[in-house]
Design a protein around this motif. Structure first.
Motif, PDB file in Angstrom:
ATOM      1  N   GLU A  81       0.853  -1.185   0.000  1.00 32.16           N
ATOM      2  CA  GLU A  81       0.000   0.000   0.000  1.00 32.16           C
ATOM      3  C   GLU A  81       0.890   1.236   0.000  1.00 32.16           C
ATOM      4  O   GLU A  81       1.887   1.295   0.713  1.00 32.16           O
ATOM      5  CB  GLU A  81      -0.872  -0.002   1.256  1.00 32.16           C
ATOM      6  CG  GLU A  81      -1.936   1.071   1.280  1.00 32.16           C
ATOM      7  CD  GLU A  81      -3.102   0.733   0.382  1.00 32.16           C
ATOM      8  OE1 GLU A  81      -3.509   1.633  -0.378  1.00 32.16           O
ATOM      9  OE2 GLU A  81      -3.598  -0.410   0.445  1.00 32.16           O
ATOM     10  N   ARG A  83       0.869   5.364   0.702  1.00 24.84           N
ATOM     11  CA  ARG A  83       0.096   6.430   1.316  1.00 24.84           C
ATOM     12  C   ARG A  83       0.759   7.785   1.055  1.00 24.84           C
ATOM     13  O   ARG A  83       1.938   7.984   1.397  1.00 24.84           O
ATOM     14  CB  ARG A  83       0.009   6.225   2.827  1.00 24.84           C
ATOM     15  CG  ARG A  83      -0.618   4.898   3.251  1.00 24.84           C
ATOM     16  CD  ARG A  83      -2.097   4.848   2.971  1.00 24.84           C
ATOM     17  NE  ARG A  83      -2.721   3.705   3.625  1.00 24.84           N
ATOM     18  CZ  ARG A  83      -3.985   3.350   3.448  1.00 24.84           C
ATOM     19  NH1 ARG A  83      -4.768   4.068   2.642  1.00 24.84           N
ATOM     20  NH2 ARG A  83      -4.491   2.302   4.062  1.00 24.84           N
ATOM     21  N   ARG A 113       1.339   1.591   9.839  1.00 17.89           N
ATOM     22  CA  ARG A 113       0.234   1.539  10.793  1.00 17.89           C
ATOM     23  C   ARG A 113      -1.132   1.630  10.102  1.00 17.89           C
ATOM     24  O   ARG A 113      -2.161   1.377  10.732  1.00 17.89           O
ATOM     25  CB  ARG A 113       0.374   2.645  11.832  1.00 17.89           C
ATOM     26  CG  ARG A 113       1.526   2.414  12.797  1.00 17.89           C
ATOM     27  CD  ARG A 113       1.673   3.553  13.785  1.00 17.89           C
ATOM     28  NE  ARG A 113       2.712   3.301  14.774  1.00 17.89           N
ATOM     29  CZ  ARG A 113       2.528   2.721  15.956  1.00 17.89           C
ATOM     30  NH1 ARG A 113       1.309   2.325  16.302  1.00 17.89           N
ATOM     31  NH2 ARG A 113       3.535   2.522  16.777  1.00 17.89           N
ATOM     32  N   THR A 114      -1.154   1.987   8.827  1.00 15.56           N
ATOM     33  CA  THR A 114      -2.411   2.075   8.080  1.00 15.56           C
ATOM     34  C   THR A 114      -2.667   0.838   7.215  1.00 15.56           C
ATOM     35  O   THR A 114      -3.649   0.803   6.480  1.00 15.56           O
ATOM     36  CB  THR A 114      -2.412   3.315   7.165  1.00 15.56           C
ATOM     37  OG1 THR A 114      -1.514   3.100   6.053  1.00 15.56           O
ATOM     38  CG2 THR A 114      -1.990   4.560   7.917  1.00 15.56           C
ATOM     39  N   PHE A 116      -4.039  -2.309   5.659  1.00 11.76           N
ATOM     40  CA  PHE A 116      -5.371  -2.925   5.676  1.00 11.76           C
ATOM     41  C   PHE A 116      -6.462  -1.978   6.196  1.00 11.76           C
ATOM     42  O   PHE A 116      -7.608  -2.398   6.380  1.00 11.76           O
ATOM     43  CB  PHE A 116      -5.399  -4.224   6.488  1.00 11.76           C
ATOM     44  CG  PHE A 116      -4.445  -5.273   6.019  1.00 11.76           C
ATOM     45  CD1 PHE A 116      -4.346  -5.613   4.680  1.00 11.76           C
ATOM     46  CD2 PHE A 116      -3.618  -5.944   6.928  1.00 11.76           C
ATOM     47  CE1 PHE A 116      -3.466  -6.588   4.241  1.00 11.76           C
ATOM     48  CE2 PHE A 116      -2.743  -6.919   6.507  1.00 11.76           C
ATOM     49  CZ  PHE A 116      -2.658  -7.249   5.168  1.00 11.76           C
ATOM     50  N   SER A 117      -6.127  -0.706   6.447  1.00 13.88           N
ATOM     51  CA  SER A 117      -7.144   0.258   6.861  1.00 13.88           C
ATOM     52  C   SER A 117      -7.741   0.932   5.636  1.00 13.88           C
ATOM     53  O   SER A 117      -7.025   1.276   4.700  1.00 13.88           O
ATOM     54  CB  SER A 117      -6.534   1.335   7.767  1.00 13.88           C
ATOM     55  OG  SER A 117      -6.144   0.803   9.010  1.00 13.88           O
ATOM     56  N   THR A 118      -9.033   1.119   5.638  1.00 11.41           N
ATOM     57  CA  THR A 118      -9.691   1.771   4.498  1.00 11.41           C
ATOM     58  C   THR A 118      -9.438   3.271   4.525  1.00 11.41           C
ATOM     59  O   THR A 118      -9.312   3.860   5.608  1.00 11.41           O
ATOM     60  CB  THR A 118     -11.205   1.507   4.535  1.00 11.41           C
ATOM     61  OG1 THR A 118     -11.715   1.936   5.796  1.00 11.41           O
ATOM     62  CG2 THR A 118     -11.511   0.039   4.327  1.00 11.41           C
ATOM     63  N   CYS A 120      -8.105   1.442   1.051  1.00 10.73           N
ATOM     64  CA  CYS A 120      -6.867   0.738   0.733  1.00 10.73           C
ATOM     65  C   CYS A 120      -7.022  -0.028  -0.574  1.00 10.73           C
ATOM     66  O   CYS A 120      -8.126  -0.431  -0.956  1.00 10.73           O
ATOM     67  CB  CYS A 120      -6.452  -0.208   1.851  1.00 10.73           C
ATOM     68  SG  CYS A 120      -7.641  -1.496   2.276  1.00 10.73           S
ATOM     69  N   LEU A 143      -0.907  -2.229  14.439  1.00  6.85           N
ATOM     70  CA  LEU A 143      -2.188  -2.028  13.765  1.00  6.85           C
ATOM     71  C   LEU A 143      -3.267  -1.570  14.739  1.00  6.85           C
ATOM     72  O   LEU A 143      -3.275  -1.971  15.914  1.00  6.85           O
ATOM     73  CB  LEU A 143      -2.636  -3.329  13.092  1.00  6.85           C
ATOM     74  CG  LEU A 143      -1.737  -3.859  11.973  1.00  6.85           C
ATOM     75  CD1 LEU A 143      -2.246  -5.208  11.485  1.00  6.85           C
ATOM     76  CD2 LEU A 143      -1.642  -2.873  10.822  1.00  6.85           C
ATOM     77  N   PRO A 144      -4.214  -0.763  14.276  1.00  8.75           N
ATOM     78  CA  PRO A 144      -5.359  -0.407  15.124  1.00  8.75           C
ATOM     79  C   PRO A 144      -6.129  -1.656  15.538  1.00  8.75           C
ATOM     80  O   PRO A 144      -6.173  -2.647  14.783  1.00  8.75           O
ATOM     81  CB  PRO A 144      -6.206   0.490  14.213  1.00  8.75           C
ATOM     82  CG  PRO A 144      -5.272   0.970  13.158  1.00  8.75           C
ATOM     83  CD  PRO A 144      -4.278  -0.129  12.949  1.00  8.75           C
ATOM     84  N   VAL A 147      -8.491  -3.401  12.991  1.00  7.67           N
ATOM     85  CA  VAL A 147      -7.768  -4.006  11.869  1.00  7.67           C
ATOM     86  C   VAL A 147      -7.043  -5.263  12.329  1.00  7.67           C
ATOM     87  O   VAL A 147      -7.005  -6.278  11.630  1.00  7.67           O
ATOM     88  CB  VAL A 147      -6.772  -2.998  11.255  1.00  7.67           C
ATOM     89  CG1 VAL A 147      -5.965  -3.639  10.133  1.00  7.67           C
ATOM     90  CG2 VAL A 147      -7.511  -1.772  10.744  1.00  7.67           C
ATOM     91  N   ARG A 148      -6.483  -5.189  13.509  1.00  7.21           N
ATOM     92  CA  ARG A 148      -5.805  -6.344  14.108  1.00  7.21           C
ATOM     93  C   ARG A 148      -6.764  -7.527  14.212  1.00  7.21           C
ATOM     94  O   ARG A 148      -6.429  -8.660  13.838  1.00  7.21           O
ATOM     95  CB  ARG A 148      -5.326  -5.917  15.489  1.00  7.21           C
ATOM     96  CG  ARG A 148      -4.472  -6.859  16.237  1.00  7.21           C
ATOM     97  CD  ARG A 148      -4.280  -6.306  17.647  1.00  7.21           C
ATOM     98  NE  ARG A 148      -3.467  -5.113  17.682  1.00  7.21           N
ATOM     99  CZ  ARG A 148      -3.520  -4.209  18.678  1.00  7.21           C
ATOM    100  NH1 ARG A 148      -4.383  -4.357  19.677  1.00  7.21           N
ATOM    101  NH2 ARG A 148      -2.725  -3.162  18.657  1.00  7.21           N
TER     102      ARG A 148
END
Length: 302
Positions: A81, A83, A113-114, A116-118, A120, A143-144, A147-148
């Motif tokens: 990904e 960013r 840290r982002t 798999f976070s939308t 994405c 990960l948040p 998401v984790r």
């Protein structure tokens, strides 16, 4: 043992600052699961095994350097990904006279840290492209929480579809919200793990175990009957109990223990990917780690 031809390593790659005796510093590209990917890719050269790294990076110069570094080692970069509003993380290593290291990090706003976070473009569905997925406790810790959980849930479905999960509980206490979260997440992750490659020190730090026997008893109770418990100079313990009488020589020269566990994981998992027996895989992991710690920094050409 079945072979695996498509391996994914998930996590965070960073810029590593290594101090030199001259007072200068050298910049490298490194990170726990990334180190494992680098060594796996080097071992896989000339074979039908491919190694991919799954992460999130920025569009800064150092992120570009990381992607170029992956290409140099033959790591597939199609699942990264990018960013526009984030950068790659950074850390520095200090090493004492015995080769033991300490770290200083600048990673709180890293792009990884982002992952798999939308929104994405690299979603959790990409895991279905692989035979073997490897990740670490650091992967989960950055990960948040939502998401984790989604990642662990996806890995459970991935296993049901025939995929194999390898996990190292590599522990950095400061990355976790609190000690109990680290325990709970690791327990959840062990429940979806096929091949366990933890270190005894990390397991003791997470769960408060005071002996190696207590660690092994807890791993057994969790159903972890495949993999290796890393024990530093003592060598790995076979979690499958399918081998006996193995002896592992101590490393002849210890300069820097950075990536000792990461390189063990690569040597061990590569032999497992080839379908080798447990004894061969354990020895390969130990031998590679012994070689790596004879050099400064996380990555060497092998």
């Amino acid at each position: 043992m079945k072979p695996y031809s498509k391996i994914a390593c998930i996590g965070e790659v960073m810029i590593e600052i290594v101090g030199q005796q001259t007072g200068d510093a050298r910049l490298n590209v490194a990170g726990d699961s990334y180190n494992t990917a680098v060594y796996l890719a080097q071992l896989a050269r000339g074979t039908d095994c491919t190694v991919s790294y799954v992460t999130a990076l920025g569009q800064d110069t150092f992120s570009q350097r990381a992607v170029a570094d992956m290409g140099r080692f033959g790591i597939d970069t199609t699942h990264i990904e990018r960013r526009a509003d984030r950068n790659i993380g950074l850390y520095a290593i200090d090493t004492d006279d015995a080769g033991e290291r300490s770290f200083t990090y600048w990673r709180s706003e890293s792009a990884a840290r982002t992952l798999f976070s939308t929104p994405c473009t690299v979603g959790l569905d990409v895991l279905g492209d692989f035979d073997l997925v490897y990740l670490s406790g650091i992967t989960l810790a950055i990960l948040p929480a939502p998401v984790r959980k989604a990642l662990i849930d996806t890995l459970a479905l991935y296993r049901q579809a025939g995929g194999t999960v390898a996990y190292d509980s590599n522990h950095r206490p400061r990355l976790w919200e609190d000690a109990q979260t680290a325990i709970d997440v690791n327990n959840a992750m062990w429940a979806v793990t096929d091949i366990a490659v933890p270190s005894v020190d990390d397991e003791m730090a997470i769960h408060g175990d005071t002996t190696e026997g207590a660690v092994l008893a807890r791993l057994d109770a969790a159903g972890l009957t495949d993999g290796a418990l890393k024990r530093g100079p003592a060598g790995p313990f076979d979690l499958s109990r399918s081998t006996s009488g193995l002896r592992f020589a101590r490393a002849a020269n210890v300069v820097d223990t950075t990536a000792a566990g990461d390189s063990f994981n690569a040597g061990y998992l590569f032999e497992r990917a080839r379908g080798s027996e447990q004894a061969v895989a354990l020895q390969a992991g130990h031998d590679l780690a012994s070689r790596v710690i004879g050099h400064k920094g996380a990555i060497i050409d092998i």
